[in-house]
Design a protein around this motif. Structure first.
Motif: not given
Length: 845
Positions: A616-641
């Motif tokens: 679920g993660v792709h780390k392009p060398k010179n581009r923005t990190l792609i993380n599908l897992n963090m995208m799916l969990a974002s509402c949960l983490t946003d709710s508790i930050d």
């Protein structure tokens, strides 16, 4: 050899002689009485010998001056009976260093009192000028005392074994991590070199940085050599990477591979290690031993150690393990670069007191596709107490990559870590676009003005970055404009104007070990109090009452903690319930945007393939990190930050759970007033109380990282099956099949958000149980052994107790007082009360 001698040799730039002094068993006492002949035998080189004699002479002069102050203060005390005079006496008390002896307790005590070895105890005004010097002596003396006391304790009875364990627990090793991020060419290496005053240590210039290799820079406290310790990834890991590269490179589905970052990354790694040979070899052939004959340590799963006499020499040797030469075809044909195989490099620099307890870590911005490197990267980033973001001053506020790095790590260093400060460091601040049009006299003023404008621009940009602001406030964000070149040459700017000195000052503060020294001395004070109290007896008639009151106090305090933590968990549950509902309502649209919106089929095919092949993660060398897992969990983490930052603040001055653990107290001070003959035992319990709170704070700091990351990790675990299925597709229709597989898997597992919530709440409940259990069992054991165990076989330590008490009082009087960390400031008055009674310490009142 004790720590004091080792510290002095390092401070004086003589660390290469540490081993010699150690072999000759030179300790703090013998150091002071060395004669010229003995010094000549110890240090055989003229230059270091002259330096040693000069510093030893200064040390003795400081101590003699301190003794004069002692005698003056002692004389004043004989004629003045006021409390003020008593305080002055405590500030300039005699200090006796305890030396090991094999004689019986009574004889040894008499000998020490009649023939003491005197060390300095300077007045408060002297402490202000050299606190580090003073505190190293204090720590060395107290450690010597505790080593001797430990040797006198037998381990045959329960109380003695308990005390020996407590003495061993006094030792702590402070280590602060400063993570340094920045894109290639931003000036990270030059910055680190300038700060530690080693111009040629980390390579820069004609070599290009490898973003995969982490480089730790710390002090070499073991020898005078420059060292690099290189740890490699495993053979199995490299074999897997080779297979992945070959599968990717042999795939003919893609056009214009040279424009693809992943293609360039694979070619760069293979070319660095194999030259052009990789193009004609299978992945199995590329694992042949002949390619690794220069690094047998890789094949043997061992670390490689490089040792050199100079920074320049070391840099030339370890550059091939961290970087590649950017000047292709200029005598470098056939030259191998081993950085693709390196997990991390630790560089150790001699005679660097600035790094005694601080490690600088040059870090890649997005981790690594190699799992072991990535795991280590996450661990180091999460452990950083400070993060430096390094970028060129030219477009600092608008520098996309620098802000992307900070945003990508903000949750890992913030709620998921322990970072207290972010330093945004703008390098090359001496460069001006219009410098040719200015006179030499005008350049400094123009530089300073431009730098102020750059700082304002960066601060404004920080305030716009909501993703970062969720984890960090304005107070924790600082901007520096630095010039390594000007710091070294001073053509236009003073050292202070380059702001390198500010960063050095920050590291020096971070390096300070005052709190650790106070913790050690106060802990020793408490242990000696218990030994002397148990040895002297006199509490039998009251011990039942004291234990009963202590237990009542503890029950009340534990109830307060239980209530506060339970309320916090309830607050988190409410936040998470909201996060679950938002996740269920938004995941479909998020998936649609990720899988389809604006994605060119051919280009996205490779990206999605990398995502599913790497969990679920792709780390392009010179581009923005792609993380599908963090995208799916974002509402949960946003709710508790917000609630999480309030509950687990990274600021060490604030306590977790609204400070309820910080305020935990058995009320020993009032019990001392009520039960005078139990003061020594209660003083020990006070130190135990503070030690266990410090231990709990460390535990909570580590556990809160796991609690926070559990939301995303639960998503990762549930999505794993879907990723594996999607990664199996090949040939025509692969992109469509991968998209459908991921989409269908998420739809079938939409209860994963509820599972993530429950996992986090379970971890919080487990943390609550651990806190209560550790507090209760530790404190119960301590006052059971303090009041209900026979201590008649313990040695008399009244002399040692008196000496450590004086040392503790000196620390309590230092201008940089951090005694609040141990909770002992209030005990100085109690200790002074004994002096005013005229009774021996430990006597029953």
């Amino acid at each position: 050899m004790d720590d004091f001698v080792r510290t002095k040799l390092v401070e004086w730039g003589l660390s290469e002689w540490v081993e010699k002094f150690e072999d000759e068993q030179i300790d703090a006492e013998s150091l002071r009485v060395l004669d010229d002949r003995e010094i000549d035998n110890l240090i055989t080189k003229a230059g270091p010998r002259v330096k040693f004699k000069k510093n030893l002479k200064l040390l003795k002069e400081h101590e003699e001056a301190a003794d004069v102050v002692q005698e003056e203060q002692n004389s004043n005390q004989e004629t003045v009976n006021s409390v003020q005079c008593e305080q002055e006496l405590e500030e300039a008390a005699d200090v006796v260093q305890v030396l090991p002896s094999t004689s019986d307790t009574g004889k040894r005590k008499s000998d020490l009192q009649s023939n003491p070895s005197r060390l300095q105890s300077p007045a408060k005004r002297q402490r202000q000028s050299m606190p580090g010097f003073e505190e190293s002596i204090i720590l060395s003396d107290v450690k010597s005392i505790m080593t001797f006391v430990n040797a006198r304790l037998n381990d045959q009875d329960k109380l003695s074994a308990f005390l020996k364990k407590k003495i061993s627990d006094l030792e702590t090793d402070k280590r602060e991590l400063v993570g340094v991020f920045g894109k290639t060419g931003a000036g990270k290496s030059s910055l680190i070199n300038a700060i530690i005053k080693e111009k040629n240590l980390l390579p820069s210039g004609s070599v290009s940085a490898c973003t995969s290799v982490m480089i730790k820079v710390e002090a070499n406290t073991r020898s005078s050599k420059y060292e690099a310790e290189i740890e490699f990834i495993t053979k199995e890991e490299w074999k897997d990477e080779l297979w992945s590269f070959r599968q990717f490179l042999d795939n003919n589905e893609y056009q214009e591979k040279e424009g693809d970052d992943d293609y360039r990354d694979a070619v760069e790694k293979l070319s660095a290690l194999y030259g052009e040979e990789w193009k004609e070899k299978s992945s199995e052939n590329l694992m042949e031993n002949k390619y690794f004959k220069e690094i047998p340590e890789f094949l043997q799963s061992r670390r490689k150690i490089l040792r050199c006499e100079s920074a320049n020499e070391l840099s030339a040797k370890f550059v091939k393990y961290t970087r590649s030469d950017s000047k292709q075809g200029e005598g470098n044909e056939g030259k191998k670069w081993f950085w693709p195989l390196v997990k991390f490099v630790t560089v150790r620099v001699p005679n660097k007191s600035l790094l005694q307890h601080v490690t600088l870590v040059d870090l890649p911005g997005n981790g690594d596709c190699n799992k072991s490197r990535d795991q280590m990267w996450k661990g180091i980033v999460g452990d950083c107490s400070t993060v430096w973001i390094v970028t060129e001053i030219n477009r600092a506020a608008a520098e996309k990559e620098a802000w992307e790095i900070l945003e990508s790590v903000s949750s890992l260093i913030g709620n998921g870590g322990e970072c207290q400060q972010i330093h945004f460091i703008c390098t090359k601040s001496d460069l001006l676009d219009d410098s040719d049009d200015l006179s030499r006299a005008d350049i400094p003023g123009r530089i300073v003005k431009r730098n102020m404008q750059a700082k304002d621009g960066v601060r404004k940009e920080f305030n716009k970055r909501t993703k970062i602001n969720k984890h960090f406030t304005d107070d924790s964000f600082k901007v520096f404009t630095v010039s390594s070149k000007e710091f070294l040459k001073g053509k236009h700017l003073s050292p202070e104007e380059t702001e390198i000195t500010k960063l050095q000052g920050f590291l020096q503060d971070l390096n300070d070990c005052h709190s650790e020294i106070v913790n050690y001395v106060s802990g020793a004070y408490g242990i000696l109090s218990l030994i002397q109290g148990a040895n002297s007896g006199g509490v039998d008639d009251k011990k039942g009452e004291v234990c009963a009151e202590l237990e009542r106090n503890m029950i009340l305090q534990l109830a307060n903690i239980n209530k506060e933590v339970a309320e916090t968990i309830t607050a988190f549950e409410k936040c998470l319930n909201d996060g679950v509902e938002k996740s269920k309502g938004s995941y479909g649209e998020k998936l649609k945007i990720f899988l389809y919106h604006g994605k060119d089929g051919r280009a996205f095919h490779r990206v999605l393939k990398c995502v599913v092949e790497n969990g679920g993660v792709h780390k392009p060398k010179n581009r923005t990190l792609i993380n599908l897992n963090m995208m799916l969990a974002s509402c949960l983490t946003d709710s508790i930050d917000e609630e999480f930052r309030k509950t687990f603040p990274n600021d060490s001055e604030c306590g977790a759970f609204n400070g309820v653990i910080k305020t935990f107290s058995l009320n020993t001070d009032s019990l001392i007033e009520k039960y005078k003959n139990t003061e020594l035992q209660l003083r020990f319990l006070k130190t135990e109380e503070e030690k266990i709170k410090a231990k709990l704070n460390r535990m909570i700091r580590e556990q809160k990282k796991k609690v926070y990351s559990s939301l995303t990790e639960t998503i990762v675990n549930i999505m794993e099956e879907g990723y594996k299925k999607a990664a199996e597709f090949r040939g025509e229709g692969t992109l469509y099949n991968m998209r459908e597989t991921i989409k269908n898997h998420v739809h079938s597992k939409k209860d994963m958000f509820e599972q993530a919530k429950n996992t986090m709440l379970e971890k919080l409940c487990s943390l609550k149980r651990d806190i209560l259990e550790i507090l209760e069992t530790t404190m119960k054991e301590s006052f059971e052994l303090s009041f209900k165990t026979d201590g008649s076989s313990l040695p008399d330590v009244s002399t040692e107790l008196d000496m450590v008490k004086k040392r503790y009082d000196e620390l309590a009087a230092t201008p940089d007082d951090e005694v609040s960390l141990t909770g002992f400031a209030d005990q100085v008055e109690t200790a002074e009360a004994w002096t005013q009674t005229g009774l021996p310490r430990g006597s029953a009142v």
